[in-house]
Scaffold this motif. Structure first.
Motif, PDB file in Angstrom:
ATOM      1  N   LYS A 162      55.320  27.804  12.669  1.00 10.62           N
ATOM      2  CA  LYS A 162      56.358  28.207  13.676  1.00 10.62           C
ATOM      3  C   LYS A 162      57.139  27.057  14.015  1.00 10.62           C
ATOM      4  N   LEU A 163      56.484  25.905  14.317  1.00  8.38           N
ATOM      5  CA  LEU A 163      57.320  24.687  14.849  1.00  8.38           C
ATOM      6  C   LEU A 163      57.925  24.215  13.685  1.00  8.38           C
ATOM      7  N   LEU A 164      57.783  24.300  12.521  1.00  8.56           N
ATOM      8  CA  LEU A 164      58.613  23.607  11.298  1.00  8.56           C
ATOM      9  C   LEU A 164      59.559  24.579  11.006  1.00  8.56           C
ATOM     10  N   ARG A 165      60.025  25.990  11.657  1.00 10.28           N
ATOM     11  CA  ARG A 165      61.112  26.645  11.622  1.00 10.28           C
ATOM     12  C   ARG A 165      62.314  26.186  12.594  1.00 10.28           C
ATOM     13  N   ILE A 166      61.900  25.222  13.397  1.00  9.41           N
ATOM     14  CA  ILE A 166      62.679  24.530  14.371  1.00  9.41           C
ATOM     15  C   ILE A 166      63.397  23.326  13.719  1.00  9.41           C
ATOM     16  N   SER A 167      64.869  23.543  13.816  1.00  2.00           N
ATOM     17  CA  SER A 167      65.625  22.470  12.740  1.00  2.00           C
ATOM     18  C   SER A 167      65.316  21.095  13.428  1.00  2.00           C
ATOM     19  N   GLU A 168      65.600  20.082  12.798  1.00  2.45           N
ATOM     20  CA  GLU A 168      65.800  18.831  13.257  1.00  2.45           C
ATOM     21  C   GLU A 168      66.501  18.638  14.488  1.00  2.45           C
ATOM     22  N   ALA A 169      67.828  19.331  14.303  1.00  3.41           N
ATOM     23  CA  ALA A 169      68.884  19.171  15.626  1.00  3.41           C
ATOM     24  C   ALA A 169      68.204  19.949  16.799  1.00  3.41           C
ATOM     25  N   GLU A 170      67.512  21.050  16.706  1.00  2.00           N
ATOM     26  CA  GLU A 170      66.981  21.875  17.761  1.00  2.00           C
ATOM     27  C   GLU A 170      65.901  21.189  18.354  1.00  2.00           C
ATOM     28  N   SER A 171      65.060  20.404  17.599  1.00  9.16           N
ATOM     29  CA  SER A 171      64.052  19.669  18.175  1.00  9.16           C
ATOM     30  C   SER A 171      64.226  18.622  19.109  1.00  9.16           C
ATOM     31  N   ARG A 172      65.475  18.260  19.017  1.00 10.36           N
ATOM     32  CA  ARG A 172      65.883  17.094  19.870  1.00 10.36           C
ATOM     33  C   ARG A 172      66.583  17.451  21.286  1.00 10.36           C
ATOM     34  N   ILE A 173      66.672  18.827  21.289  1.00  7.45           N
ATOM     35  CA  ILE A 173      67.283  19.181  22.676  1.00  7.45           C
ATOM     36  C   ILE A 173      66.271  19.592  23.542  1.00  7.45           C
ATOM     37  N   PRO A 174      66.540  18.856  24.873  1.00  5.92           N
ATOM     38  CA  PRO A 174      65.698  19.343  26.137  1.00  5.92           C
ATOM     39  C   PRO A 174      65.605  20.679  26.341  1.00  5.92           C
ATOM     40  N   ARG A 175      64.475  21.263  26.983  1.00  7.74           N
ATOM     41  CA  ARG A 175      64.594  22.487  27.301  1.00  7.74           C
ATOM     42  C   ARG A 175      65.280  22.866  28.445  1.00  7.74           C
ATOM     43  N   ASP A 176      65.286  21.849  29.553  1.00  5.95           N
ATOM     44  CA  ASP A 176      66.336  21.895  30.511  1.00  5.95           C
ATOM     45  C   ASP A 176      66.538  20.490  31.150  1.00  5.95           C
ATOM     46  N   THR A 177      67.228  20.426  31.865  1.00  6.50           N
ATOM     47  CA  THR A 177      67.705  19.311  32.691  1.00  6.50           C
ATOM     48  C   THR A 177      66.530  18.451  33.118  1.00  6.50           C
ATOM     49  N   GLY A 178      66.038  17.224  32.639  1.00  6.36           N
ATOM     50  CA  GLY A 178      64.904  16.343  33.243  1.00  6.36           C
ATOM     51  C   GLY A 178      63.810  16.756  32.541  1.00  6.36           C
ATOM     52  N   LYS A 179      63.959  17.594  31.405  1.00  2.00           N
ATOM     53  CA  LYS A 179      62.688  18.099  30.709  1.00  2.00           C
ATOM     54  C   LYS A 179      62.531  17.682  29.276  1.00  2.00           C
ATOM     55  N   TRP A 180      61.327  17.550  28.695  1.00  3.02           N
ATOM     56  CA  TRP A 180      61.307  16.953  27.621  1.00  3.02           C
ATOM     57  C   TRP A 180      61.985  18.076  26.251  1.00  3.02           C
ATOM     58  N   SER A 181      62.334  17.429  25.295  1.00  4.78           N
ATOM     59  CA  SER A 181      62.849  17.888  24.021  1.00  4.78           C
ATOM     60  C   SER A 181      61.608  18.346  23.276  1.00  4.78           C
ATOM     61  N   PRO A 182      61.524  19.361  22.376  1.00  8.31           N
ATOM     62  CA  PRO A 182      60.435  19.812  21.590  1.00  8.31           C
ATOM     63  C   PRO A 182      59.781  18.606  20.783  1.00  8.31           C
ATOM     64  N   LYS A 183      60.459  17.571  20.525  1.00 12.16           N
ATOM     65  CA  LYS A 183      59.987  16.368  19.847  1.00 12.16           C
ATOM     66  C   LYS A 183      59.098  15.587  20.846  1.00 12.16           C
TER      67      LYS A 183
END
Length: 171
Positions: free
Chosen positions: A25-46
């Protein structure tokens, strides 16, 4: 095989399944999506996967060392600094996912190979009040089995932090 051994064996099997399924499931996340923090001040998927790699690394040593001594007292680590120093946000998403998956499958192997007596021995000296996801009071004894199960709870919590926002945006 007694019930307690069977229950832990089932737990390890479920952990392996979680890692395999989440890896796909993680590999279905794109490189670009993996860089986006989940919320302000939160970690990105990476950064979350990077943190889970750090957690696997630290707990790998703890799980092995716990089999060679009588306590569960281990050093902690500064999570935020570890993420910054390793620059997970600059690493390849697929490479991070593969490392995370491989490391956790190895931890499942370590868990499965741990003798029952080492899993269930009560340890009066520990710092699980500081390093476990769901702490154990220092006044209470703890087991390596509890600590291993807590590791998986921690991992699953962070996977939810990645997958739940994706599910919400897919609606």
């Amino acid at each position: 095989m007694d019930q307690q051994t069977s229950d832990f064996s089932d737990f390890v099997g479920d952990f392996r399944h979680t890692v395999e399924a989440a890896g796909e499931k993680l590999l279905r996340i794109s490189e670009a999506e993996s860089r986006i923090p989940r919320d302000t001040g939160k970690w990105s998927p990476k950064q979350i996967i990077g943190h889970l790699i750090d957690s696997a690394s630290n707990n790998h040593q703890r799980f092995v060392r716990a089999q060679l001594r009588d306590d569960l007292h281990f050093p902690g680590y500064r999570q935020e600094e570890w993420i910054q120093v390793q620059r997970y946000d600059e690493a390849s998403w697929s490479g991070l996912v593969q490392l995370w998956k491989s490391y956790n499958l190895h931890l499942a192997h370590v868990m499965a190979a741990t003798p029952q007596a080492k899993l269930t021995t009560l340890r009066r000296i520990h710092n699980l009040d500081e390093i476990a996801s769901v702490g154990v009071a220092q006044s209470e004894p703890a087991t390596l089995e509890y600590f291993m199960r807590d590791y998986v709870v921690h991992l699953e919590n962070h996977l939810r932090q990645i997958f739940e926002p994706l599910a919400a945006t897919a609606v």
